[in-house]
Design an enzyme around this catalytic site. Structure first.
Site, PDB file in Angstrom:
ATOM      1  N   ASP A   1       7.974 -66.723  54.484  1.00  0.00           N
ATOM      2  CA  ASP A   1       8.586 -65.132  53.586  1.00  0.00           C
ATOM      3  C   ASP A   1       9.975 -65.173  54.104  1.00  0.00           C
ATOM      4  OD1 ASP A   1       6.117 -64.680  52.637  1.00  0.00           O
ATOM      5  OD2 ASP A   1       5.789 -63.340  54.091  1.00  0.00           O
TER       6      ASP A   1
ATOM      7  N   GLU B   1       2.858 -63.118  43.814  1.00  0.00           N
ATOM      8  CA  GLU B   1       3.033 -61.939  44.128  1.00  0.00           C
ATOM      9  C   GLU B   1       4.536 -62.457  44.918  1.00  0.00           C
ATOM     10  OE1 GLU B   1       0.980 -62.310  47.633  1.00  0.00           O
ATOM     11  OE2 GLU B   1       0.859 -64.467  48.292  1.00  0.00           O
TER      12      GLU B   1
HETATM   13  O1  FUB Z   1       2.996 -63.123  54.379  1.00  0.00           O
HETATM   14  C1  FUB Z   1       2.041 -62.078  53.616  1.00  0.00           C
HETATM   15  C2  FUB Z   1       1.944 -62.745  52.802  1.00  0.00           C
HETATM   16  O2  FUB Z   1       1.749 -64.003  51.891  1.00  0.00           O
HETATM   17  C3  FUB Z   1       3.101 -62.202  51.757  1.00  0.00           C
HETATM   18  O3  FUB Z   1       3.662 -61.101  52.068  1.00  0.00           O
HETATM   19  C4  FUB Z   1       2.842 -63.135  50.714  1.00  0.00           C
HETATM   20  O4  FUB Z   1       4.048 -62.910  49.350  1.00  0.00           O
HETATM   21  C5  FUB Z   1       2.364 -64.218  51.179  1.00  0.00           C
HETATM   22  O5  FUB Z   1       3.552 -65.014  51.141  1.00  0.00           O
END
Ligand code: FUB
Length: 639
Positions: free
Chosen positions: A31, A199
């Site tokens: 991320d 997301e």
């Molecule tokens: O890294 C954990 C989660 O996986 C992130 O918050 C999401 O965006 C995905 O990348």
């Protein structure tokens, strides 16, 4: 010009290579949010670790590091900036420190991070504050009120207002108040985004337009792409524009990114599970270039292993990260992916490594970590390296000549024989050569008044005149008569009588001043090509004059002067011609020999002229006896 490759084993200590993709080599980094503060790029990723038992098969993220870079190539890890145990409202054993962000406002740095509140099964978003981008960060006592979800991203607009976006039942957004830690407006679902799981929002503004970008699962049972919408307003409504990046080809389910402009170029930071091929919840940050179309839409990014930035070839180049249509890239050790990769090239295959900068200097050595079952030949921008059969990985060195690489901006490594595995390559320039001194790798300053011939009888101590430029395109013209005419011509005063001192100059032609240099060659062959380069003179189309004086304590009877040169040469002892080596020659020891000579006790002057067109000039000379054994019982002296 074809260089000669000399191969020798070297034991180089292992070290950190430059950052091609993935960019951080010693830990997982997911991320990745990149921000530019004061001209330096700061990277705020989340930190995957192998899952603890209760999270088997899931994300396990205990803390955050921050990294920074001035060139997007070398990254500094500033260490841990926040741990789950440090968050007053967070569950210290939740391992839920998911995707973060960091922005600057009024000289303070606000770090936004998801975490699991104590005793709850949901996510909140906390804020930690620092005076510097690398911390120390102090977390606030409570998470942002009214915000439940993950993956916060903050946009500071030109008018001073700030907006926060996050993922929680779709992508939501709200304005932040001036504390940067509370919502000024109620959370709103962002309208206009496509159906399907989304997301990881990342919002930015360019040329008056707002971009909201996000990981998006576009197909049933699919994995995440990166997609985006645009708007004239920071909180929408939005218009769907398409993909920025397709699904990862290796099946890594998540992707998560940030998009940032650095010195006029746009980049996308994203992640993939490069160092964890069997478990896609352990990810690694990558960077690639991102381009906009003239209408403001984003061109599809194709992930590369090469990544971004200009690589320094005098540091290790992970050649397997280059661009190759055919070469096969494999882990060096499947059980330890952090060891990195190698590329296998078969005959006819090549790998290109774009954006290298040799700084206009010609490297003198090329080192490669290679393995080949049957032996192979590679060509590196046309320079040949012959590699013997090597069952195990070995680090090999090849001496290289010429300026083929000096101005190259792409390194092209082609396999022209056999099959070869290449891990990395590195180039070396002779620092002393760059400094233009003759006291270095090829020559040293003579010590004291006398020197001795070396154990094989070679004379290494010479006075050498900086080369005279000649307009010679080919060496086939070096017949005996041509040489006698050229060497017989008077180029400078005292051509056959002068015993110069170090630094003495002579005038050649119309007011060209050339200097004599007193040198001790570090090898038995006197590398005139290097000498020319070191003295800043032309290296091709050249005529060299060299003189030395020997002192015989007793008569040397029935000896021969044995010499080799590249290219043609002529030799005189005490002003008398004793040897001519004509034609287009390579330097071979004892290539030609004088008639039998007797040198009386005392001093004798040996003088040589070496002429060359497009080749690598050098010579070697020694006396041998009637049995071909080296003669060594005399001294070589300054005058
Ligand atoms: O890294 C954990 C989660 O996986 C992130 O918050 C999401 O965006 C995905 O990348």
């Amino acid at each position: 010009m074809q260089p000669k490759a000399i191969i020798a084993a070297l034991a180089l200590a292992s070290g950190l290579a430059q950052a091609q993709n993935p960019i951080i080599h010693d830990q997982f980094t997911a991320d990745p949010t990149a921000r530019v503060f004061d001209g330096r790029v700061y990277l705020y990723p989340s930190h995957d670790i192998p899952p603890v038992e209760k999270l088997e098969g899931w994300f396990c993220m205990p803390d955050y590091h921050v990294f920074s870079s001035a060139d997007l190539v070398r990254w500094t890890d500033h260490g841990v900036i926040l741990r789950q145990e440090d968050v007053p409202w967070g569950d210290p054993e939740a391992y839920s420190m998911w995707a973060p962000d960091c922005v600057e406002r009024g000289g303070k740095y606000y770090f936004y991070f998801p975490d699991a509140p104590r005793g709850q099964k949901s996510f909140g978003v906390g804020v930690a504050v620092a005076d510097k981008p690398e911390g120390p960060f102090t977390p606030m006592d409570k998470p942002i009120e009214g915000l439940m979800g993950i993956d916060p991203c903050v946009l500071v607009d030109d008018d001073g207002k700030s907006y926060i976006y996050w993922a929680g039942m779709g992508i939501r957004g709200a304005e932040l108040d001036s504390t940067m830690a509370a919502l000024a407006t109620p959370p709103a679902v962002m309208e206009g985004l496509p159906e399907g799981f989304k997301e990881g929002p990342f919002a930015f503004k360019r040329q008056g337009k707002y971009y909201l970008t996000f990981p998006w699962v576009r197909k049933k049972n699919g994995t995440e792409t990166l997609a985006y919408v645009m708007s004239d307003n920071p909180l929408g409504p939005w218009e769907f524009k398409g993909l920025i990046m397709e699904e990862h080809p290796n099946g890594c389910w998540t992707n998560h990114h940030s998009i940032v402009e650095i010195d006029g170029q746009w980049y996308i930071f994203y992640h993939r599970n490069d160092y964890s091929p069997k478990f896609d919840k352990s990810r690694s940050a990558r960077i690639d270039y991102l381009e906009f179309e003239p209408d403001g839409t984003i061109a599809l990014v194709k992930p590369t292993n090469r990544g971004v930035g200009v690589a320094d070839p005098y540091d290790r180049l992970q050649i397997d990260r280059g661009v190759s249509a055919e070469g096969k890239v494999e882990y060096l050790d499947k059980d330890n992916p952090f060891d990195g990769w190698y590329i296998r090239l078969k005959k006819g295959e090549k790998v290109e490594f774009p954006r290298v900068n040799f700084g206009g200097c010609a490297p003198s050595n090329m080192v490669a970590r290679v393995r080949t079952k049957e032996g192979a030949r590679i060509k590196v921008n046309g320079l040949t390296m012959d590699v013997p059969k090597l069952e195990e990985w070995r680090t090999l060195r090849a001496e290289i000549f010429g300026r083929a690489l000096a101005d190259a901006d792409t390194l092209t490594v082609a396999c022209t024989r056999g099959t070869i595995d290449i891990d990395w390559m590195q180039f070396f320039r002779d620092e002393t050569e760059q400094a233009g001194t003759l006291n270095g790798v090829y020559f040293t300053a003579p010590q004291g008044f006398f020197s001795l011939p070396d154990r094989q009888g070679f004379i290494r101590r010479w006075h050498v005149l900086e080369p005279i430029s000649m307009n010679i395109r080919t060496n086939v013209i070096f017949t005996d008569s041509y040489l006698r005419e050229v060497f017989g011509h008077s180029h400078f005063g005292g051509q056959q009588t002068l015993i110069p001192t170090d630094g003495q100059t002579v005038e050649v032609g119309d007011s060209v001043q050339l200097a004599w240099h007193s040198v001790e060659s570090t090898g038995s062959n006197v590398q005139l090509y290097r000498f020319a380069g070191l003295t800043g003179r032309p290296v091709y189309g050249v005529l060299f004059w060299a003189v030395t004086v020997i002192d015989c304590p007793e008569a040397l009877e029935n000896v021969r002067l044995a010499a080799g040169s590249n290219s043609a040469s002529m030799w005189w002892i005490d002003g008398e011609e004793v040897l001519i080596l004509s034609g287009d020659r390579r330097m071979v020891m004892d290539d030609g020999m004088s008639a039998r000579l007797t040198l009386t006790p005392g001093r004798h002057t040996i003088r040589a002229a070496v002429i060359n067109g497009p080749g690598m000039s050098n010579f070697c000379a020694r006396f041998i006896d009637e049995n071909g054994a080296p003669v060594t019982h005399y001294l070589i002296c300054e005058q």
